[in-house]
Motif scaffolding. Structure first.
Motif, mmCIF file in Angstrom:
data_model
loop_
_atom_site.group_PDB
_atom_site.id
_atom_site.type_symbol
_atom_site.label_atom_id
_atom_site.label_comp_id
_atom_site.label_asym_id
_atom_site.label_seq_id
_atom_site.Cartn_x
_atom_site.Cartn_y
_atom_site.Cartn_z
ATOM 1 N N ASN A 1 -29.272 -34.975 -0.722
ATOM 2 C CA ASN A 1 -28.918 -33.610 0.142
ATOM 3 C C ASN A 1 -29.793 -33.431 1.235
ATOM 4 O O ASN A 1 -29.515 -32.708 2.334
ATOM 5 N N ASP B 1 -23.630 -35.145 -11.041
ATOM 6 C CA ASP B 1 -24.405 -34.162 -10.447
ATOM 7 C C ASP B 1 -25.410 -34.828 -9.320
ATOM 8 O O ASP B 1 -26.455 -35.452 -10.061
ATOM 9 N N HIS C 1 -17.108 -29.557 -14.873
ATOM 10 C CA HIS C 1 -16.068 -29.226 -13.907
ATOM 11 C C HIS C 1 -14.702 -28.918 -14.557
ATOM 12 O O HIS C 1 -14.280 -30.171 -15.186
ATOM 13 N N ASP D 1 -23.065 -31.038 2.310
ATOM 14 C CA ASP D 1 -23.689 -31.143 1.087
ATOM 15 C C ASP D 1 -22.797 -32.087 0.056
ATOM 16 O O ASP D 1 -21.570 -31.866 0.014
ATOM 17 N N GLU E 1 -21.437 -32.579 -3.285
ATOM 18 C CA GLU E 1 -20.962 -31.962 -4.266
ATOM 19 C C GLU E 1 -21.016 -32.768 -5.676
ATOM 20 O O GLU E 1 -21.287 -32.234 -6.935
#
Lengths: 79, 209
Positions: B69, B60, B174, B77, B79
């Motif tokens: 970012n 992350d 995820h 962005d 991710e």
């Protein structure tokens, strides 16, 4: 199902090819080549083991044996 | 009889042999992959293979480098950050987790390929419309349709291993569910039914003089 299993008992349509062959003094091999059917298949038919017959085969049989379909096939009432 | 059918259909003998060769080659590759998975290889790519001591993890960016970012233009962005994590699996559970990443899918591929080869062999023998092939197609269909489940298990195993590693607190949770295999599995089940009709048609022409 093979041709060498010998004649089979059958209800319904019965094939009289062996009788016609004897009357016309023809061998199965000879008839097979004239009719355009393999010897195996003609043997299957002769032994009442065929499950279906093409009209084209029936045409050729009547032509080569000089007979009517009713001479080759007859119907026996199922018991 | 078989020869007559083949000529009538415009059948090229070479096609079936080539297919059989391809499936056999696939079988060999799948066997090798399965053995590697059993030994603890967790992923295989063009750049090499990972063993159980090295994990691929998505981190992350907010936890790793929050300013990242902010430095990017608007609408852009980051991710996830793909990272390699060194891990030392210890205990039976963690060693099982390592293998759950690849082994279940590899075994499924192996089973599918074995069934495929039997189907192709029946085609080569000139008599594919038999009950066994209907059954084989159905099994393959269900296996393919349920394979996304194995993929999810693989992802959960990897997440758990990452959670237990040095990168545990930085990881991005995820899970991806693949839908295409479900569609293809369904298609195979439909084809199995078509095959069943083919079996019936073939039975009708058996004993046709």
């Amino acid at each position: 199902m093979t041709a060498d299993d010998g004649p089979a008992e059958r209800d319904g349509i019965v094939v009289h090819l062996d009788r016609l062959l004897a009357e016309r003094d023809l061998t199965l091999t000879e008839l097979a080549s004239r009719v355009g059917v393999t010897l195996v298949n003609l043997s299957v038919l002769k032994n009442n083991r065929a499950r279906a017959i093409r009209f084209s085969t029936l045409d050729a049989l009547c032509r080569e044996l000089d007979c009517q379909p009713g001479d080759i096939l007859s119907y026996a009432e199922p018991q | 009889m078989v020869g007559l059918v083949r000529r009538a259909v415009g059948f090229d003998w070479f096609d079936v042999r080539a297919l059989e060769g391809l499936v056999t080659a696939g079988l060999v590759v799948a066997s090798v992959v399965a053995l590697m998975a059993l030994a603890g290889v967790s992923s295989i790519g063009l750049s090499g293979a990972r063993t159980g001591t090295s994990l691929a993890a998505d981190l992350d960016p907010a936890k790793v480098a929050p300013e990242l970012n902010q430095a990017l233009p608007a609408g852009v962005d980051v991710e996830a950050l793909r990272a390699t994590v060194a891990s030392t699996p210890s205990g039976l559970f963690e060693h099982v987790l390592v293998r759950l990443q690849v082994l279940p899918i590899a075994v499924l591929a192996l089973v599918v390929l074995i069934l495929m080869r039997r189907i192709v062999r029946s085609v080569a023998a000139g008599d594919p419309f038999v009950e066994e092939n209907v059954r084989r197609l159905r099994i393959i269909g269900w296996l393919v349709a349920l394979s996304p489940l194995l993929l999810v298990i693989a992802q959960i195993s990897r997440s758990e291993l990452v959670a237990r590693s040095a990168a545990g607190s930085l990881a991005l949770p995820h899970i991806t569910i693949a839908f295409v295999p479900i569609l293809i599995g369904g298609l195979l089940l439909v084809l199995a039914q078509v095959f069943a009709e083919g079996v019936r048609l073939r039975q009708d022409t058996e004993g046709l003089v």
